[in-house]
Motif scaffolding. Structure first.
Motif, PDB file in Angstrom:
ATOM      1  N   ASP A  54      12.426  14.717  -1.933  1.00  0.00           N
ATOM      2  CA  ASP A  54      12.261  13.677  -0.921  1.00  0.00           C
ATOM      3  C   ASP A  54      10.824  13.137  -0.859  1.00  0.00           C
ATOM      4  N   LEU A  55       9.912  13.798  -1.569  1.00  0.00           N
ATOM      5  CA  LEU A  55       8.495  13.421  -1.526  1.00  0.00           C
ATOM      6  C   LEU A  55       8.010  12.724  -2.791  1.00  0.00           C
ATOM      7  N   GLN A 110       3.343  18.509   3.601  1.00  0.00           N
ATOM      8  CA  GLN A 110       4.633  18.183   4.218  1.00  0.00           C
ATOM      9  C   GLN A 110       5.707  19.239   3.943  1.00  0.00           C
ATOM     10  N   PRO A 140       4.605   9.327  -5.823  1.00  0.00           N
ATOM     11  CA  PRO A 140       4.835   9.605  -4.396  1.00  0.00           C
ATOM     12  C   PRO A 140       5.827   8.628  -3.767  1.00  0.00           C
ATOM     13  N   ARG A 141       6.664   9.175  -2.895  1.00  0.00           N
ATOM     14  CA  ARG A 141       7.597   8.363  -2.117  1.00  0.00           C
ATOM     15  C   ARG A 141       7.000   8.011  -0.762  1.00  0.00           C
ATOM     16  N   ARG A 142       5.807   8.552  -0.478  1.00  0.00           N
ATOM     17  CA  ARG A 142       5.084   8.265   0.764  1.00  0.00           C
ATOM     18  C   ARG A 142       3.594   8.326   0.482  1.00  0.00           C
ATOM     19  N   SER A 143       2.812   7.716   1.338  1.00  0.00           N
ATOM     20  CA  SER A 143       1.381   7.571   1.060  1.00  0.00           C
ATOM     21  C   SER A 143       0.493   8.653   1.667  1.00  0.00           C
ATOM     22  N   ASP A 144       1.056   9.577   2.411  1.00  0.00           N
ATOM     23  CA  ASP A 144       0.223  10.548   3.126  1.00  0.00           C
ATOM     24  C   ASP A 144       0.260  11.955   2.516  1.00  0.00           C
ATOM     25  N   LEU A 145       0.606  12.080   1.245  1.00  0.00           N
ATOM     26  CA  LEU A 145       0.659  13.399   0.627  1.00  0.00           C
ATOM     27  C   LEU A 145      -0.745  13.976   0.466  1.00  0.00           C
TER      28      LEU A 145
END
Length: 179
Positions: free
Chosen positions: A39-40, A129, A161-166
């Motif tokens: 999911d990440l 996360q 990345p599927r999100r920017s806050d990793l």
């Protein structure tokens, strides 16, 4: 679980290691297990070139777990010098997770780090996360250091990345008093 054997990876093992790691961390097959990054992140978790580099490097060891001749898990240990080793790429085949193999791989990795690399502490990084995984490592004796490190979001070798806050949290465990 039938008997599991541990051995060090050789160059000939790389074509088997890469899909094991990928399917445990990424994609729909990874969702069979409780510990995944599907999911990440998208794309491969590691490529064969990086695995060949690790196998050839005397400061790195990839331990394999096999059962009935089948590769079912692995873990990478890297000598960082000054008594520090790094634990990475802990992998258990997705449909075999939650059967104790991860614990056994960590124990083998810690023993190897102490004996081969004279390590007195083991460090690892985990994506912030992944709270459930961080808690699992804490139950194995790893302690959050309070340090965070950036995720290499612009380097596709680590995934897309599927999100920017990793970001990574750093955990460490003392190996000095281990038997």
């Amino acid at each position: 679980m039938p008997e599991v054997f541990f051995r060090e990876a050789q160059a000939a093992d790389v074509p088997s290691i890469q899909p094991l790691v990928h399917h445990a961390y990424r994609g729909d097959r990874a969702r069979q297990g409780w510990s995944h990054e599907a999911d990440l992140l998208d794309a491969a978790r590691i490529d064969e070139a990086a695995l060949h580099e690790a196998v050839a490097d005397p400061a790195q060891t990839i331990l394999l777990a096999e059962r009935d001749g089948e590769l079912i898990g692995c873990v990478q240990v890297t000598d960082k010098g000054n008594g520090l080793a790094y634990l990475g790429m802990l992998t258990v085949q997705a449909d075999l997770q939650d059967q104790g193999l991860g614990r056994r791989l960590i124990a083998e990795a810690e023993t190897l780090a102490r004996i081969r690399y004279a390590a007195t502490r083991m460090e690892m990084t985990v994506i912030v996360q992944r709270g459930e995984l961080i808690e699992w490592y804490q139950r194995r004796g790893y302690v959050l250091t309070g340090e965070t490190r950036p995720f290499p979001a612009t380097d596709p070798r680590f995934g897309i990345p599927r999100r920017s806050d990793l970001a990574f949290v750093v955990l460490v465990k003392s190996l000095a008093s281990q038997p």
